[in-house]
Design a protein around this motif. Structure first.
Motif, mmCIF file in Angstrom:
data_model
loop_
_atom_site.group_PDB
_atom_site.id
_atom_site.type_symbol
_atom_site.label_atom_id
_atom_site.label_comp_id
_atom_site.label_asym_id
_atom_site.label_seq_id
_atom_site.Cartn_x
_atom_site.Cartn_y
_atom_site.Cartn_z
ATOM 1 N N ALA A 103 0.821 -1.214 0.000
ATOM 2 C CA ALA A 103 0.000 0.000 0.000
ATOM 3 C C ALA A 103 0.854 1.262 0.000
ATOM 4 O O ALA A 103 0.443 2.300 -0.527
ATOM 5 C CB ALA A 103 -0.926 -0.006 1.213
ATOM 6 N N ARG A 104 2.040 1.167 0.587
ATOM 7 C CA ARG A 104 2.911 2.352 0.708
ATOM 8 C C ARG A 104 3.640 2.668 -0.585
ATOM 9 O O ARG A 104 3.783 3.829 -0.972
ATOM 10 C CB ARG A 104 3.912 2.106 1.841
ATOM 11 N N TYR A 105 4.120 1.631 -1.288
ATOM 12 C CA TYR A 105 4.948 1.847 -2.480
ATOM 13 C C TYR A 105 4.204 1.398 -3.731
ATOM 14 O O TYR A 105 3.812 0.235 -3.849
ATOM 15 C CB TYR A 105 6.272 1.100 -2.349
ATOM 16 N N ALA A 150 -2.920 -18.673 3.463
ATOM 17 C CA ALA A 150 -3.335 -17.680 4.458
ATOM 18 C C ALA A 150 -2.677 -16.325 4.218
ATOM 19 O O ALA A 150 -3.237 -15.288 4.598
ATOM 20 C CB ALA A 150 -2.989 -18.179 5.855
ATOM 21 N N PHE A 151 -1.504 -16.329 3.606
ATOM 22 C CA PHE A 151 -0.751 -15.084 3.396
ATOM 23 C C PHE A 151 -1.442 -14.158 2.401
ATOM 24 O O PHE A 151 -1.554 -12.946 2.633
ATOM 25 C CB PHE A 151 0.656 -15.422 2.911
ATOM 26 N N ILE A 152 -1.914 -14.709 1.294
ATOM 27 C CA ILE A 152 -2.438 -13.877 0.210
ATOM 28 C C ILE A 152 -3.649 -13.053 0.641
ATOM 29 O O ILE A 152 -3.666 -11.827 0.449
ATOM 30 C CB ILE A 152 -2.754 -14.746 -1.022
ATOM 31 N N PRO A 153 -4.714 -13.648 1.228
ATOM 32 C CA PRO A 153 -5.852 -12.810 1.631
ATOM 33 C C PRO A 153 -5.510 -11.800 2.711
ATOM 34 O O PRO A 153 -6.070 -10.699 2.734
ATOM 35 C CB PRO A 153 -6.893 -13.828 2.125
ATOM 36 N N CYS A 154 -4.581 -12.144 3.606
ATOM 37 C CA CYS A 154 -4.186 -11.199 4.657
ATOM 38 C C CYS A 154 -3.458 -10.008 4.055
ATOM 39 O O CYS A 154 -3.757 -8.848 4.374
ATOM 40 C CB CYS A 154 -3.304 -11.901 5.691
ATOM 41 N N SER A 155 -2.504 -10.265 3.184
ATOM 42 C CA SER A 155 -1.736 -9.194 2.564
ATOM 43 C C SER A 155 -2.622 -8.291 1.724
ATOM 44 O O SER A 155 -2.556 -7.056 1.833
ATOM 45 C CB SER A 155 -0.630 -9.796 1.691
ATOM 46 N N LEU A 156 -3.473 -8.877 0.896
ATOM 47 C CA LEU A 156 -4.360 -8.071 0.059
ATOM 48 C C LEU A 156 -5.394 -7.321 0.882
ATOM 49 O O LEU A 156 -5.765 -6.195 0.561
ATOM 50 C CB LEU A 156 -5.059 -8.971 -0.965
ATOM 51 N N GLY A 157 -5.849 -7.935 1.982
ATOM 52 C CA GLY A 157 -6.814 -7.264 2.845
ATOM 53 C C GLY A 157 -6.225 -6.041 3.516
ATOM 54 O O GLY A 157 -6.869 -4.978 3.581
ATOM 55 N N ALA A 161 -7.309 -2.168 2.882
ATOM 56 C CA ALA A 161 -7.744 -1.361 4.027
ATOM 57 C C ALA A 161 -6.951 -0.067 4.130
ATOM 58 O O ALA A 161 -7.521 1.007 4.389
ATOM 59 C CB ALA A 161 -7.600 -2.174 5.315
ATOM 60 N N VAL A 162 -5.652 -0.144 3.921
ATOM 61 C CA VAL A 162 -4.813 1.058 4.001
ATOM 62 C C VAL A 162 -5.172 2.039 2.890
ATOM 63 O O VAL A 162 -5.292 3.255 3.124
ATOM 64 C CB VAL A 162 -3.320 0.690 3.932
ATOM 65 N N LEU A 163 -5.365 1.522 1.679
ATOM 66 C CA LEU A 163 -5.684 2.400 0.555
ATOM 67 C C LEU A 163 -7.066 3.029 0.686
ATOM 68 O O LEU A 163 -7.323 4.071 0.082
ATOM 69 C CB LEU A 163 -5.586 1.621 -0.765
ATOM 70 N N ASN A 164 -7.959 2.409 1.453
ATOM 71 C CA ASN A 164 -9.316 2.931 1.616
ATOM 72 C C ASN A 164 -9.446 3.932 2.758
ATOM 73 O O ASN A 164 -10.539 4.460 2.993
ATOM 74 C CB ASN A 164 -10.300 1.786 1.836
ATOM 75 N N ILE A 165 -8.363 4.183 3.485
ATOM 76 C CA ILE A 165 -8.413 5.202 4.541
ATOM 77 C C ILE A 165 -8.594 6.569 3.886
ATOM 78 O O ILE A 165 -7.852 6.915 2.958
ATOM 79 C CB ILE A 165 -7.125 5.189 5.384
ATOM 80 N N PRO A 166 -9.570 7.359 4.316
ATOM 81 C CA PRO A 166 -9.761 8.696 3.719
ATOM 82 C C PRO A 166 -8.489 9.539 3.787
ATOM 83 O O PRO A 166 -7.828 9.593 4.827
ATOM 84 C CB PRO A 166 -10.889 9.302 4.569
ATOM 85 N N TYR A 184 1.778 5.496 11.328
ATOM 86 C CA TYR A 184 1.245 4.139 11.218
ATOM 87 C C TYR A 184 0.698 3.642 12.558
ATOM 88 O O TYR A 184 -0.353 2.992 12.606
ATOM 89 C CB TYR A 184 2.331 3.185 10.714
ATOM 90 N N ILE A 185 1.387 3.954 13.633
ATOM 91 C CA ILE A 185 0.980 3.465 14.950
ATOM 92 C C ILE A 185 -0.280 4.159 15.443
ATOM 93 O O ILE A 185 -1.206 3.512 15.956
ATOM 94 C CB ILE A 185 2.129 3.640 15.968
ATOM 95 N N ARG A 186 -0.349 5.474 15.277
ATOM 96 C CA ARG A 186 -1.441 6.259 15.856
ATOM 97 C C ARG A 186 -2.662 6.411 14.950
ATOM 98 O O ARG A 186 -3.769 6.605 15.444
ATOM 99 C CB ARG A 186 -0.935 7.653 16.248
ATOM 100 N N VAL A 187 -2.452 6.308 13.632
ATOM 101 C CA VAL A 187 -3.553 6.617 12.712
ATOM 102 C C VAL A 187 -3.898 5.435 11.811
ATOM 103 O O VAL A 187 -5.025 4.940 11.826
ATOM 104 C CB VAL A 187 -3.200 7.857 11.853
ATOM 105 N N ILE A 188 -2.925 4.989 11.022
ATOM 106 C CA ILE A 188 -3.218 4.007 9.980
ATOM 107 C C ILE A 188 -3.625 2.661 10.564
ATOM 108 O O ILE A 188 -4.657 2.094 10.174
ATOM 109 C CB ILE A 188 -2.006 3.853 9.043
ATOM 110 N N PHE A 189 -2.836 2.132 11.505
ATOM 111 C CA PHE A 189 -3.163 0.812 12.066
ATOM 112 C C PHE A 189 -4.517 0.803 12.778
ATOM 113 O O PHE A 189 -5.324 -0.106 12.538
ATOM 114 C CB PHE A 189 -2.054 0.351 13.009
ATOM 115 N N PRO A 190 -4.834 1.786 13.656
ATOM 116 C CA PRO A 190 -6.178 1.785 14.261
ATOM 117 C C PRO A 190 -7.298 1.902 13.230
ATOM 118 O O PRO A 190 -8.380 1.339 13.423
ATOM 119 C CB PRO A 190 -6.147 3.010 15.183
#
Length: 210
Positions: A103-105, A150-157, A161-166, A184-190
């Protein structure tokens, strides 16, 4: 006082309706599965199929009980659960980190992200020959398939989610001085926790069925 009494009566009615709906739901399920067992028993009594193809419900239940009492069902279940748990936690750890990175790069999203979307459509059984070829008949072969599924759905999810943050939320946090790891700790992860929980549940389902 009248309004309070009316609200209590309305709440009581709603509670009674919910309880009735739950009760009817369980009654419907009991009736449904009872009918299935009845039809199953009738078919076995008619001897339409031989016992080794369609045993009776009684024989199935007796074999099930025997498996837990005399055979190695518990050991087999424990071994399978151990593999799933180890593979699941490895996959989730890698999936969360890679999801943030994708999501970052943009370059990772265009390459790895698109590749994961394509790989997600491949069923786990298709990976078995490759797993056996690379790892042989071993625990690592099983873990490879569990981790991959298990890795693929977690990574894509996590990536979704990160890209859908307003963007307004990100800009507001940056304006208040939140940057890099703190952002990331205070905003993105929550912000992604609800979507992350759904991704973890989906990953568990894929890991268990693999």
């Amino acid at each position: 006082m009248i309004n309070s009494l009316s609200n209590r009566m309305s709440a009581a009615k709603i509670g009674a309706i919910r309880a009735s709906n739950i009760k009817m739901r369980y009654i419907h399920r009991i009736i449904f599965f009872s009918l299935i067992l009845l039809i199953w028993e009738i078919i076995t009594k008619l001897k339409i199929y031989p016992d080794y193809l369609l045993p009776s419900p009684k024989n199935v239940f007796e074999t099930f009980v025997f498996g837990f009492k005399e055979a190695s069902y518990i050991g087999a279940i424990a071994a399978s659960l151990k593999r799933v748990l180890i593979g699941y936690f490895i996959a989730v750890s890698l999936g969360i980190v890679s999801g943030f990175a994708i999501a970052r790069y943009k370059i990772l999203d265009n390459t790895i992200g698109s590749s994961l979307v394509a790989l997600q459509a491949i069923p786990s059984v298709a990976w078995v020959p490759f797993s056996l070829l690379w790892f042989g008949i071993s625990e690592n072969a099983v873990l490879f398939i569990v981790i991959l599924e298990a890795f693929i759905p977690c990574s894509l999810g996590v990536r979704t989610a990160v890209l859908n943050i307003p963007k307004e939320i990100i800009r507001a946090a940056q304006t208040l001085g939140s940057k890099s790891l703190d952002l990331y700790i205070r905003v993105i992860f929550p912000a992604i926790i609800p979507h992350l929980i759904s991704s973890l549940r989906l990953s568990w389902a894929f890991a268990w069925r693999s």
